[in-house]
Design a protein around this motif. Structure first.
Motif, PDB file in Angstrom:
ATOM      1  N   GLN A 114      14.838 106.177 -13.088  1.00 51.43           N
ATOM      2  CA  GLN A 114      15.090 106.338 -14.517  1.00 51.43           C
ATOM      3  C   GLN A 114      14.207 107.474 -15.022  1.00 51.43           C
ATOM      4  N   ILE A 173      16.382 110.055 -20.878  1.00 50.77           N
ATOM      5  CA  ILE A 173      16.531 109.431 -22.185  1.00 50.77           C
ATOM      6  C   ILE A 173      15.252 109.741 -22.952  1.00 50.77           C
ATOM      7  N   SER A 185      14.570  97.668 -24.155  1.00 49.26           N
ATOM      8  CA  SER A 185      16.012  97.566 -24.360  1.00 49.26           C
ATOM      9  C   SER A 185      16.793  98.650 -23.607  1.00 49.26           C
ATOM     10  N   LEU A 186      16.139  99.777 -23.284  1.00 49.65           N
ATOM     11  CA  LEU A 186      16.845 100.889 -22.642  1.00 49.65           C
ATOM     12  C   LEU A 186      16.544 101.057 -21.148  1.00 49.65           C
TER      13      LEU A 186
END
Length: 130
Positions: free
Chosen positions: A45, A64, A79-80
């Motif tokens: 990520q 992100i 949450s992500l």
């Protein structure tokens, strides 16, 4: 092939953790070349913790953006992001990403941080998106 790549990345992560110097928190700071190699893994990520304005001016592909200075950083990250996948984090110069890495590692994430930030990424001539 994917399993072999995951195995190789896993071994590299394990070996690098044995020989790395740790910062405050349980995360690893990396130079540009090692960070670039690390983020080639599709399971990684990618997190940019700068402001939205900084992010909009240019960022590493497939990242992100969650501003670490925002009071809701921790809850937004939960949450992500997925705790079962490692996180590669960076900011402009490395200061904020170390803060974010410490927060995330305390929450149970496996974190790798770009030591001198996006500035070093650009200085190395690495690709960016706008």
């Amino acid at each position: 092939m994917l399993k072999m790549n995951q195995l190789v990345v896993g071994m590299l992560l394990f070996l690098s953790s044995l020989f790395s110097c740790q910062q405050k928190g349980d995360f690893e700071s990396m130079n540009v070349e090692d960070f670039d190699t690390l983020i080639q893994d599709e399971g990684m990520q990618r997190l940019d913790v700068r402001t939205l304005a900084e992010y909009s001016e240019g960022h590493i592909a497939k990242t992100i953006n969650i501003n670490v200075m925002d009071d809701s950083f921790s809850s937004m990250a939960d949450s992500l992001l997925q705790k079962d996948r490692p996180v590669a984090v960076y900011c402009r110069s490395g200061k904020r990403s170390k803060k974010a890495a410490a927060i995330l590692s305390k929450k149970g994430y496996k974190v790798f941080e770009l030591d001198k930030g996006f500035n070093s990424w650009q200085e190395a001539g690495k690709e960016i998106e706008k």
